[in-house]
Structure formats: structure tokens, C-alpha cells
Design a protein around this motif. Sequence first.
Motif, PDB file in Angstrom:
ATOM      1  N   VAL A 251      47.054  38.998  56.228  1.00  0.00           N
ATOM      2  CA  VAL A 251      46.274  40.208  55.986  1.00  0.00           C
ATOM      3  C   VAL A 251      45.902  40.266  54.509  1.00  0.00           C
ATOM      4  N   ILE A 252      44.631  40.491  54.236  1.00  0.00           N
ATOM      5  CA  ILE A 252      44.144  40.629  52.860  1.00  0.00           C
ATOM      6  C   ILE A 252      43.979  42.113  52.557  1.00  0.00           C
ATOM      7  N   GLN A 253      44.638  42.563  51.483  1.00  0.00           N
ATOM      8  CA  GLN A 253      44.649  43.973  51.141  1.00  0.00           C
ATOM      9  C   GLN A 253      44.089  44.211  49.737  1.00  0.00           C
ATOM     10  N   GLY A 254      44.089  45.474  49.339  1.00  0.00           N
ATOM     11  CA  GLY A 254      43.876  45.859  47.950  1.00  0.00           C
ATOM     12  C   GLY A 254      42.577  45.407  47.321  1.00  0.00           C
ATOM     13  N   LYS A 255      42.672  45.077  46.030  1.00  0.00           N
ATOM     14  CA  LYS A 255      41.481  44.716  45.251  1.00  0.00           C
ATOM     15  C   LYS A 255      40.825  43.442  45.756  1.00  0.00           C
ATOM     16  N   THR A 256      41.629  42.524  46.310  1.00  0.00           N
ATOM     17  CA  THR A 256      41.051  41.279  46.816  1.00  0.00           C
ATOM     18  C   THR A 256      40.172  41.560  48.037  1.00  0.00           C
ATOM     19  N   ARG A 257      40.667  42.411  48.944  1.00  0.00           N
ATOM     20  CA  ARG A 257      39.841  42.784  50.099  1.00  0.00           C
ATOM     21  C   ARG A 257      38.595  43.537  49.644  1.00  0.00           C
ATOM     22  N   GLU A 258      38.772  44.416  48.670  1.00  0.00           N
ATOM     23  CA  GLU A 258      37.645  45.183  48.138  1.00  0.00           C
ATOM     24  C   GLU A 258      36.574  44.250  47.576  1.00  0.00           C
ATOM     25  N   TRP A 259      37.021  43.281  46.784  1.00  0.00           N
ATOM     26  CA  TRP A 259      36.095  42.293  46.197  1.00  0.00           C
ATOM     27  C   TRP A 259      35.336  41.558  47.302  1.00  0.00           C
ATOM     28  N   LEU A 260      36.100  40.994  48.248  1.00  0.00           N
ATOM     29  CA  LEU A 260      35.500  40.155  49.286  1.00  0.00           C
ATOM     30  C   LEU A 260      34.587  40.951  50.211  1.00  0.00           C
ATOM     31  N   THR A 261      34.985  42.171  50.553  1.00  0.00           N
ATOM     32  CA  THR A 261      34.163  43.011  51.415  1.00  0.00           C
ATOM     33  C   THR A 261      32.837  43.339  50.737  1.00  0.00           C
ATOM     34  N   GLU A 262      32.917  43.722  49.469  1.00  0.00           N
ATOM     35  CA  GLU A 262      31.697  44.037  48.731  1.00  0.00           C
ATOM     36  C   GLU A 262      30.791  42.812  48.587  1.00  0.00           C
ATOM     37  N   ARG A 263      31.380  41.633  48.551  1.00  0.00           N
ATOM     38  CA  ARG A 263      30.620  40.393  48.409  1.00  0.00           C
ATOM     39  C   ARG A 263      30.119  39.868  49.761  1.00  0.00           C
ATOM     40  N   GLY A 264      30.501  40.553  50.849  1.00  0.00           N
ATOM     41  CA  GLY A 264      29.988  40.175  52.162  1.00  0.00           C
ATOM     42  C   GLY A 264      30.817  39.139  52.904  1.00  0.00           C
TER      43      GLY A 264
ATOM     44  N   HIS B 295      45.915  38.320  31.847  1.00  0.00           N
ATOM     45  CA  HIS B 295      46.679  39.535  32.102  1.00  0.00           C
ATOM     46  C   HIS B 295      46.359  40.031  33.511  1.00  0.00           C
ATOM     47  N   LYS B 296      45.111  39.828  33.934  1.00  0.00           N
ATOM     48  CA  LYS B 296      44.696  40.134  35.310  1.00  0.00           C
ATOM     49  C   LYS B 296      45.138  38.957  36.175  1.00  0.00           C
ATOM     50  N   LYS B 297      45.775  39.236  37.284  1.00  0.00           N
ATOM     51  CA  LYS B 297      46.411  38.152  38.034  1.00  0.00           C
ATOM     52  C   LYS B 297      45.511  37.569  39.128  1.00  0.00           C
ATOM     53  N   THR B 298      46.106  36.653  39.884  1.00  0.00           N
ATOM     54  CA  THR B 298      45.370  35.802  40.814  1.00  0.00           C
ATOM     55  C   THR B 298      44.836  36.496  42.062  1.00  0.00           C
ATOM     56  N   GLY B 299      45.443  37.615  42.429  1.00  0.00           N
ATOM     57  CA  GLY B 299      45.071  38.282  43.678  1.00  0.00           C
ATOM     58  C   GLY B 299      45.931  37.889  44.866  1.00  0.00           C
TER      59      GLY B 299
ATOM     60  N   TRP C 254      38.102  37.413  31.946  1.00  0.00           N
ATOM     61  CA  TRP C 254      36.854  37.181  32.690  1.00  0.00           C
ATOM     62  C   TRP C 254      37.068  36.174  33.822  1.00  0.00           C
ATOM     63  N   GLY C 255      36.453  36.453  34.978  1.00  0.00           N
ATOM     64  CA  GLY C 255      36.467  35.435  36.037  1.00  0.00           C
ATOM     65  C   GLY C 255      36.700  35.991  37.425  1.00  0.00           C
ATOM     66  N   ILE C 256      36.639  35.096  38.399  1.00  0.00           N
ATOM     67  CA  ILE C 256      36.883  35.425  39.805  1.00  0.00           C
ATOM     68  C   ILE C 256      38.342  35.099  40.107  1.00  0.00           C
ATOM     69  N   PRO C 257      39.147  36.080  40.519  1.00  0.00           N
ATOM     70  CA  PRO C 257      40.555  35.804  40.811  1.00  0.00           C
ATOM     71  C   PRO C 257      40.702  34.674  41.836  1.00  0.00           C
ATOM     72  N   THR C 258      41.738  33.892  41.678  1.00  0.00           N
ATOM     73  CA  THR C 258      41.913  32.677  42.478  1.00  0.00           C
ATOM     74  C   THR C 258      41.898  32.930  43.978  1.00  0.00           C
ATOM     75  N   ALA C 259      42.570  33.988  44.438  1.00  0.00           N
ATOM     76  CA  ALA C 259      42.599  34.269  45.877  1.00  0.00           C
ATOM     77  C   ALA C 259      41.193  34.547  46.399  1.00  0.00           C
ATOM     78  N   ALA C 260      40.434  35.363  45.673  1.00  0.00           N
ATOM     79  CA  ALA C 260      39.071  35.695  46.097  1.00  0.00           C
ATOM     80  C   ALA C 260      38.172  34.462  46.057  1.00  0.00           C
ATOM     81  N   SER C 261      38.314  33.662  45.014  1.00  0.00           N
ATOM     82  CA  SER C 261      37.506  32.451  44.894  1.00  0.00           C
ATOM     83  C   SER C 261      37.805  31.475  46.032  1.00  0.00           C
ATOM     84  N   THR C 262      39.080  31.362  46.382  1.00  0.00           N
ATOM     85  CA  THR C 262      39.477  30.462  47.475  1.00  0.00           C
ATOM     86  C   THR C 262      38.828  30.881  48.790  1.00  0.00           C
ATOM     87  N   VAL C 263      38.808  32.185  49.063  1.00  0.00           N
ATOM     88  CA  VAL C 263      38.174  32.672  50.293  1.00  0.00           C
ATOM     89  C   VAL C 263      36.666  32.455  50.239  1.00  0.00           C
ATOM     90  N   GLU C 264      36.041  32.829  49.111  1.00  0.00           N
ATOM     91  CA  GLU C 264      34.588  32.657  48.998  1.00  0.00           C
ATOM     92  C   GLU C 264      34.173  31.214  49.263  1.00  0.00           C
TER      93      GLU C 264
END
Length: 351
Positions: A326-339, A21-25, A235-245
Motif C-alpha cells: 500500500v502506498i500512502q502519504g506524500k508518495t501517494r499524493e505525488w503519484l496520484t497528482e502525476r497520474g 534532509h527530505k527522505k526517499t519516500g 531538490w529532486g524526485i524521491p526514490t520511491a516515487a521515481s521507482t514507480v514512475e
Amino acid sequence: MISDRKLEHLLLCTHSDVEYHKKTGFKDVELVHKALPEINKEEIDLSTSLLGKKMDAPIIITAITGGHPSSIEVNQKLAQAAGNLNIGMGLGSQRAAVENPELTSTYTVAREAAPDALLIGNIGAPQMEQALEASQMMDLDAMAIHLNPLQEAIQPEGDVDSRGYLENIKKTTEEMKIPVIAKETGAGISGNDAKLLENVGVKAIDVAGSGGTSWAAVETYRSPDKDMGELYWDWGIPTAASTVEVSQSVQIPIISSGGIRNGLEAVKALALGADAVGMALPVLKTSYLGEGALEKFFQKFMDQIKVAMFLVGASNLKQLQKTDLVIQGKTREWLTERGYNTKIYARRSSL
């Protein structure tokens, strides 16, 4: 029986609601439009090379099935499409055939139908001692070790002792004559884990992030107790965030999969650093629509890729990875918090 479970999984994925239900980012990723593309859309080149194998497009039909007689026809159709289009294909877990050789043909049919395509074998992390035997089942280009702690934790018969996996992966990479890929099954891989996997000899990583098929959802249908699966459905790391990480953490090839449903999302994944994209569920469902359906599906998918590449002025995949986004929204929030640095993509074309 494993074979019966394979059929059950196939049927549930085909006929039930098993997606996150939570999408890829990827909606948080905006490609920067180029009003002056200065390229010819008709000359865009999608060809690439992965693990030494040339492909006409950076697309992989990721692990779907095998291990039950009914899966022969599915794998044959998928492999024919992969062969005709010269894209990649991953097999479902080969454990069933290692333990019951009568089921071998449900996997080998793929190589018979696609003699030249990139073909990736598959064994689960809990069964890594079977990897060598699985790799000898047919002519494979790589062997995927699938990581599925979420599914194992929810599955009634799951294996929840994951001690020693990393050391066993290291041993597997050392004894295998073909490259080993580490792949998740829908909950994503962090940059931290990706670095550990690269360090033990893994040659590519399929992030398989959250947003596509949820194996917690699949197991919810199979379990008499629905509460656990429903609780961990997303549960999990959204695909867009995981790809960047992963792309900011390792130097080995990356496959981005997990909920990619169109060519625009594929281009976003590739622009974020993936070397190829993977799909499973939409390909499985399309395979039941009759002759020619799969090739029409992929041709449309590739046309969508080319439109996005045209609009950002990229005539090939190498140029695409230098375009602006440009990375926005929750994906940017996730990645920024993760460094992780999200600003490096915004003006990289001018560097």
C-alpha cells in the motif's frame, strides 16, 4: 584538475553531511504482512539476471569513485566484495582517465579484482563523446551515462548547456557494443524522461532518486557561495516515487537507488518494480572499516531482505513483484497528482 576534484568529492562524501534532509519516500510504502507465508525462509532465492549477467543478489554498488590515485584501494575493496558475493558494481566517471591515461589503473583495478562480476562503466552526459573510449578501457558489461544537471548547476565549474543530450545518447547507444544505462546522480528520473531514454535505445535505467547523497550538498561545501547549494539541497524526485514512475513507463530493467539504507527499503523498491537496488554512500563508508567489513555489511543487508520476503511470502524476486503493498502519504499524493495508479499494488496477489 579533475583528479583533485575526484578526491575532494570522495573526502566530502566520507566526512561531511551530504545527505538529503527530505527522505526517499519508502516510509510511505507498506508491505502487506502475510500471517501464512507458506515458504521456507532458508530457501529464499535472491538470484537474478541483469543485462544478461547472472547475479546472486539484486544488489549493485553504484558509481562511487576513480580518477585519483587514492581511489585505487577503494575500488579494489569494492570490487573484491562484489566479486566474492557475485553482485554488481559501478565505476565513478571515467572522464579523468580518458583525459589522463596515467589514471587508468584507478578504474581497471575493479575488473582485476572482480573478473566475473557485473561491472558498469561511467561517463557524464556532457562528455558523451568519450563514452566509446571509456568502454574500451577494460572488459565492461555496460556503460552508464550519468545525468547530473543539479550538480552541474550548483558546481562552480559546471557545464550548464544540456542541449542535444538525448540525441547524443541515441548516437552512443548505436555505436556501443555493450548496453547503455542511463542513471541520475541523486535527483531522480521521471516517467516522462524514462520513456524518452528507452526510445533512444537505453537498455536500463538507474533512477537514483532523492533521499541519499545530495550533490547540491556536496557542491555547497566546495562553493564560496553557499546559498545556492543550500537552497537546492533537497531538490529532486524521491526514490520511491521515481521507482514507480519509471516502472509504470518503460519495459527495460530498472535499478532503484538513492538513499536505500537497509534490506527492508530494498524489498520495497523491488516490490514497486525495480529489478535491482543500488547503494553508494553506506558502502563507501563501510569500505574504510577494515577487512571483512563490506562482506558483513552485505550479508546483513541480504538477511534483512530475506526477512521481509519471508513476511510477505515471496520465495524469489519474481514472486516479490506480485505481493501486495500500500502506498500512502506524500508518495501517494505525488503519484496520484502525476497520474500514476497507486491502487494496482494493493491486491495484485489475488489477481
